[in-house]
Design a protein around this motif. Sequence first.
Motif, mmCIF file in Angstrom:
data_model
loop_
_atom_site.group_PDB
_atom_site.id
_atom_site.type_symbol
_atom_site.label_atom_id
_atom_site.label_comp_id
_atom_site.label_asym_id
_atom_site.label_seq_id
_atom_site.Cartn_x
_atom_site.Cartn_y
_atom_site.Cartn_z
ATOM 1 N N VAL A 56 0.780 -1.173 0.017
ATOM 2 C CA VAL A 56 -0.068 0.057 0.051
ATOM 3 C C VAL A 56 0.771 1.320 -0.057
ATOM 4 O O VAL A 56 1.751 1.368 0.790
ATOM 5 N N VAL A 57 0.798 2.148 -1.001
ATOM 6 C CA VAL A 57 1.373 3.236 -1.087
ATOM 7 C C VAL A 57 0.658 4.437 -1.416
ATOM 8 O O VAL A 57 -0.507 4.454 -1.671
ATOM 9 N N ASP A 58 1.238 5.643 -0.816
ATOM 10 C CA ASP A 58 0.497 7.042 -1.068
ATOM 11 C C ASP A 58 0.757 7.209 -2.740
ATOM 12 O O ASP A 58 1.507 6.796 -3.364
ATOM 13 N N SER A 59 0.112 8.478 -3.122
ATOM 14 C CA SER A 59 0.093 8.740 -4.421
ATOM 15 C C SER A 59 1.582 8.996 -4.940
ATOM 16 O O SER A 59 1.985 8.753 -6.100
ATOM 17 N N GLU A 60 2.248 9.818 -4.051
ATOM 18 C CA GLU A 60 3.422 10.305 -4.550
ATOM 19 C C GLU A 60 4.366 9.198 -4.633
ATOM 20 O O GLU A 60 5.464 8.946 -5.460
ATOM 21 N N GLN A 61 4.366 8.040 -3.625
ATOM 22 C CA GLN A 61 5.369 6.865 -3.726
ATOM 23 C C GLN A 61 5.041 6.118 -5.129
ATOM 24 O O GLN A 61 5.811 5.779 -5.766
ATOM 25 N N TYR A 69 8.273 11.394 -13.561
ATOM 26 C CA TYR A 69 7.867 11.506 -12.121
ATOM 27 C C TYR A 69 7.022 13.022 -12.020
ATOM 28 O O TYR A 69 6.096 13.134 -11.650
ATOM 29 N N GLU A 70 7.751 13.967 -12.586
ATOM 30 C CA GLU A 70 7.097 15.470 -12.530
ATOM 31 C C GLU A 70 5.957 15.355 -13.524
ATOM 32 O O GLU A 70 4.720 15.908 -12.994
ATOM 33 N N GLN A 71 5.923 14.509 -14.436
ATOM 34 C CA GLN A 71 4.601 14.606 -15.433
ATOM 35 C C GLN A 71 3.422 13.740 -14.517
ATOM 36 O O GLN A 71 2.213 14.209 -14.661
ATOM 37 N N LEU A 72 3.836 12.513 -13.746
ATOM 38 C CA LEU A 72 2.685 12.138 -13.181
ATOM 39 C C LEU A 72 2.158 12.651 -12.289
ATOM 40 O O LEU A 72 1.040 12.887 -11.991
ATOM 41 N N THR A 73 3.150 13.408 -11.473
ATOM 42 C CA THR A 73 2.634 14.194 -10.118
ATOM 43 C C THR A 73 2.041 15.339 -10.624
ATOM 44 O O THR A 73 0.881 15.718 -10.027
ATOM 45 N N LYS A 74 2.187 16.207 -11.699
ATOM 46 C CA LYS A 74 1.449 17.084 -12.213
ATOM 47 C C LYS A 74 0.064 16.593 -12.685
ATOM 48 O O LYS A 74 -1.000 17.131 -12.301
ATOM 49 N N ALA A 132 6.327 7.745 -7.864
ATOM 50 C CA ALA A 132 7.681 7.320 -7.937
ATOM 51 C C ALA A 132 8.079 6.228 -8.543
ATOM 52 O O ALA A 132 9.008 5.912 -9.300
ATOM 53 N N VAL A 133 7.520 4.954 -8.000
ATOM 54 C CA VAL A 133 7.577 3.735 -8.432
ATOM 55 C C VAL A 133 7.190 3.553 -9.982
ATOM 56 O O VAL A 133 8.125 3.007 -10.771
ATOM 57 N N ALA A 134 6.145 4.191 -10.284
ATOM 58 C CA ALA A 134 5.589 4.230 -11.671
ATOM 59 C C ALA A 134 6.789 4.789 -12.638
ATOM 60 O O ALA A 134 6.873 4.146 -13.652
ATOM 61 N N ALA A 135 7.310 5.908 -12.245
ATOM 62 C CA ALA A 135 8.274 6.436 -12.862
ATOM 63 C C ALA A 135 9.507 5.683 -13.145
ATOM 64 O O ALA A 135 10.023 5.507 -14.519
ATOM 65 N N TYR A 136 9.780 4.796 -12.257
ATOM 66 C CA TYR A 136 10.868 3.695 -12.519
ATOM 67 C C TYR A 136 10.560 2.652 -13.088
ATOM 68 O O TYR A 136 11.260 1.769 -13.097
ATOM 69 N N GLY A 137 9.322 2.635 -13.892
ATOM 70 C CA GLY A 137 8.800 1.447 -14.459
ATOM 71 C C GLY A 137 8.458 0.387 -13.701
ATOM 72 O O GLY A 137 8.454 -1.047 -13.828
ATOM 73 N N GLY A 138 8.120 0.774 -12.235
ATOM 74 C CA GLY A 138 8.102 -0.373 -11.167
ATOM 75 C C GLY A 138 9.058 -0.752 -10.372
ATOM 76 O O GLY A 138 8.822 -1.397 -9.728
ATOM 77 N N PHE A 139 10.294 -0.347 -10.594
ATOM 78 C CA PHE A 139 11.414 -0.781 -9.766
ATOM 79 C C PHE A 139 12.016 0.396 -9.064
ATOM 80 O O PHE A 139 12.704 1.074 -9.685
ATOM 81 N N PRO A 140 11.833 0.602 -7.829
ATOM 82 C CA PRO A 140 12.244 1.780 -6.901
ATOM 83 C C PRO A 140 13.951 1.652 -7.167
ATOM 84 O O PRO A 140 14.340 2.620 -6.596
ATOM 85 N N THR A 141 14.511 0.608 -7.120
ATOM 86 C CA THR A 141 15.947 0.461 -7.158
ATOM 87 C C THR A 141 16.448 0.605 -8.160
ATOM 88 O O THR A 141 17.842 0.359 -8.312
ATOM 89 N N ARG A 142 15.786 1.042 -9.335
ATOM 90 C CA ARG A 142 16.471 1.227 -10.483
ATOM 91 C C ARG A 142 17.465 2.259 -10.573
ATOM 92 O O ARG A 142 17.502 3.156 -9.901
ATOM 93 N N TYR A 143 18.406 2.204 -11.827
ATOM 94 C CA TYR A 143 19.633 3.112 -11.823
ATOM 95 C C TYR A 143 18.995 4.560 -11.900
ATOM 96 O O TYR A 143 17.944 4.835 -12.440
ATOM 97 N N PRO A 144 19.762 5.395 -11.398
ATOM 98 C CA PRO A 144 19.462 6.922 -11.531
ATOM 99 C C PRO A 144 19.557 7.497 -12.996
ATOM 100 O O PRO A 144 20.514 7.001 -13.623
ATOM 101 N N HIS A 145 18.517 8.331 -13.417
ATOM 102 C CA HIS A 145 18.584 8.699 -14.654
ATOM 103 C C HIS A 145 17.645 9.801 -14.651
ATOM 104 O O HIS A 145 16.698 9.597 -14.052
ATOM 105 N N TRP A 146 17.863 11.088 -15.394
ATOM 106 C CA TRP A 146 16.980 12.301 -15.283
ATOM 107 C C TRP A 146 15.710 11.741 -15.706
ATOM 108 O O TRP A 146 14.678 12.649 -15.299
#
Lengths: 369, 510
Positions: free
Chosen positions: B40-45, B68-73, B48-62
Motif C-alpha cells: 500500500v503506497v500513497d500517490s507520491e510513492q 515523475y514530474e509529469q505523473l505528479t502534475k 515514483a515507483v511508476a516513474a521507475y517502471g515499477g522498480f524503485p531501485t532502478r539506476y538513476p537517470h533524469w
Amino acid sequence: MVMKIDRDSSRFKQIVRGKIRENLRKYVTHGEMIGRKGKDLVSIPLPQLDVPHFRYGQNGRGGVGQGEGEPGQPIAAGDDEGDGQGKAGGDPGQHVLEVDISLEELAAILGDELELPRIEPKGKANITQDKVRYTSVRRVGPESLRHFRRTYVEALRRQVSEGTYRPADPKIIPIKEDRRYRSWESVPEPVANAVILYMMDVSGSMTDEQKEIVRTESFWIDTWLRSQYDGIERRYIIHDAAAKEVDEQTFYHTRESGGTRISAAYKVCADLLKNHYDPAEWNVYCFQFSDGDNWGEDNKTSLALLREQILPKCNLFCYGQVESPYGSGEFLRVLEEAFGDEHEVLVTSEIESKEAIYDSIKTFLGKGK
Amino acid sequence: MSALLHRFRPLTPEMEEIQAQMEAHARSYGLDFFTTVFEVVDSEQLNAVAAYGGFPTRYPHWRFGMEYEQLTKGYSYGLQKIYELVINNDPCYAYLLASNGITDHKLVMAHVYGHCDFFKNNAYFAHTNRKMIDEMANHGNRIRDYMDRFGIEEVETFIDNCLCIEDLVDIHSTRIKRRDDSTKYHFQDATEEEEDAPQATRFQSKGYMDSFVNPKAAMDAEVARKTRELQKKEHFPSEPMQDVMLFVLENAPLKAWQRDVLSIIRDEAYYFAPQAQTKIMNEGWATYWHSTIMTKHAMIEKDLICYADHCSGTLAGSRTRLNPYKLGLELYRDIEDRWNRGAYGEEYERCDDHLAKKNWDKKTGLGRQKIFEVRRVHNDLTFIDEFLTLDFCREHKLFSFGYNTDSGYYEIESRQFEEVKKRLLFNLTNVGRPIIYVKDGNHKNRGELYLEHRFSGVELELKYAKDTLTNLYQLWKRPVHIGTNLENSPVTLTFDGVEFINPAEEKAKK
C-alpha cells in the motif's frame, strides 16, 4: 521515506534549467512568458526533452479508433510536432513539457546568461527595518513555538538521569521543566526599495508591434530588478502631446493619436519623483520607450527637465528607441548630443526588432546600477 | 529490495481478508500465478515507483525524474491517476493506492491476479527474468558505482546515447535461434583461410576438347558463385542483424564500464519488450478477470455504483485512441462466445447464410478453454491477426484514421475491414517501431556502421533520425549511416562525426 526519485527529479530540473539557459535568447525574444506568469512561478513550455529514437514520421501517423463518423471526417486536430508513433492506443498529438520555474530562478538564469552585474543599491544602509529571526531557545514561551526535539531531548536526559527510562518501553513524557520554546530576536536589516517608472509614447506612430517589444522588454526588466530588491514599485506614464499616469493594463493597451511631446511625460515623471520618491530612500529606475519622434521645439524643454529634475534622482535612466515605420528616430540623437555617449546614469539603446531585445536588456542592466 | 519494500505500509486486516478472497476466486477459475505481494503506497510513492517502471531501485537517470514530474502534475491536476501497478517477478509485486476506497481495492486486486497469471503463462514472457527486482537493484548498484567512479555527467550522457538504440532489439530472438553460440574453442580452420582469387575447377582434357570439357560459361558461373560465397563470408555481420544493441555491444570500441552499462540497458529492454508486445492481450485478460470475479462473486450492494463507474472509466472508448482494455476484453469475450457455440472452423467459415451464422450453436462449450490457450500462445500481433473478424469490426464500429497533411487534422480514413485490420497490424508490427537492422559493420571497408531500415511505405521522422544517428556515433565512434526511403527513393542518411548529411535535402537545394 526518502525516495530515490528526488535525486532524479532534481537532476531533471537541472537539465531543464540548462535547456532554458540554452534557449534563453528565444524565450526573451518571444513574449511567451508573459501571461504565463503566475504569482511567483512562470510556466515555460519546452518543446521536447526526449531520448531520440528512430521512429515513423508524418505519413505513418494514424491508428484505429472506435465510434461513429464517416470517412473523411476530422476527429482530432493534428499537431506539427505530433507524437508520430502511430501506435494503437497512442494519442495523436503530443505533450508539451511545461516546466514551472520561479521568477527568482529565471532572474538568476537571466543574470548569468547576460552576465548582468548584481546591483549595488545606492547608500541606503541607514534605512532599516526590523526583521524577526528565530535564533535561540528559551524555557518559556507560547505552545505554538514549542521546540519538539529540544523538549524531547531534555525529557530523555532527565528520565535517564532519574532512572525512569526503560529501553524496553521507551516512553518519554516531558514535564513542564523540560519544555523548550523557540525564541526570536529582532534584527535590523537594511531595506533597499526601488521604483521603476515606465514611460511610453502612445502617439499614433507607435504600432502594436512596438508595444509588444516594450512589453516583452519590461517583463524581463521587472524580473531582474525584482530579484535585486526587496520591494519594487512600478509606475506607468503614457504620453502623446499630453501625459498622464496610468495602471499597467492601460499602459500596454492604450492607443492615442496625435503629436508627441516628450517633455509632458518628463514633467509627470519629475512630479512623481518629487512627491513620492525621495532619492535618499529610493532606488529610482526610469525606462522610457519611444520611437524617437518629438515635437521640434520641445526637445529643449525636455532636455532641461531631464537634466535638472530627473537624472540627479535616478540610479538609471534608460531610453529605448523602437524602430517604427513612422517615427523619425530623432530623439536618440538629441540625447546623445546633449549628454554624450558615456553618461553615468543615462543609457540609450536602439531596439530595431524583437531579436534586439536580448542585447538591449544587456545594455540597460549591464551597468550594475 | 525487500527491506525497501517493507517500508511501505502493510495491508490492513480488512484488505488482507479481501486479498485472500480474491486469490481464492482467481484460483477457482484456474488462474495460475506466482505469489503476489501487495504494497500500500500513497500517490507520491506510487508515482515514483511508476516513474521507475515499477522498480524503485532502478539506476538513476533524469528521465525517471521527468516521468515523475509529469505523473505528479497529472495527478495533482486530477487529469490522471494510476490505479494499479504490477511487476512481472516471482513473487509478483503489486502496488495499491492508499487513498482508494475498498471497492477499488477489490477491483484492483482482481485485476492484478489477471496480470500475474498472464505474466506467468504467456509464452512471450517465458524468457523474462523472474528475479528482475533483484536484477534491477544490481543494475542500479553497478551504475551508481560507475557514477561514483567516472562522474554522473559522463555516465548519464553515455546512458542517453545507449537509450537511443534501446528499441533496436530483436524481440523474436528470444524464441528463435538466430546464430550459433560462439565458443572460445572455435579455431579458424586452415582450409577456411581463403586463397587469393576464387578459381573454377578445371578438368583434364586434350587441348582440342578443352572448350567442351571445360565450357567457358560453366567456368564463369562457378567463379561467380565462389566469389559470392566469399563475399558473404566476408560480410560483417554475415546476415543482417536486427539486434543492433548486441552488435554495438560486441563490436563498438567501448570501455569495460560502458560495455556493462549498455548490456544493462539491453537486458532491461528485453525484459520490458513483452509488455509492449502484449498490451492489448494483457490488459484485456486482466479486465476480463476483474469483471468476471467482481460481478459474479466479490461485489456487494454498496460496491455497485463505484465499481460500475470505475469499470466504465477503464473501458471508455475514444475516437482517437483504441482502448487496449476495451479491445482486449471484447476480443476475449468474442472468442469465448464463438468457441462456446462452435462458431469457427471450415464449416462455419463456408456458411453463407448470415442468420444461420448468427444463430450457430453446436454447444461445443470450449470457450473458457480456448481463451486460456489464446493467452498462452499469442501476442498482440498474432492475436489481432487471428481473431479480429469482420463481424467484430462492424459490431464495435472500428475505423482507421490517418493524418491529413493538407488539413492538419486526423481524419477517418476507412471503415473497410481489410483497411482497419491492416492499419492495426501495422501499428502492432515491431511494437509500432520501424524495423531496422545492421547491414554492414565495416561499411566502405572503413569501419563505418551501416543500418538499413526495412522500408514498408512509411518514412522515418527526419529530426529524430538525425539525433539518433548523432548519438549512435558517440557509441560507434565512426561514421554511421542509415539506408531508408524518402519521397519514394532510397537514400542514405549519414552522421560523419561533424555533420548530418541528407542527400535528398541537398539534391533539393540544388
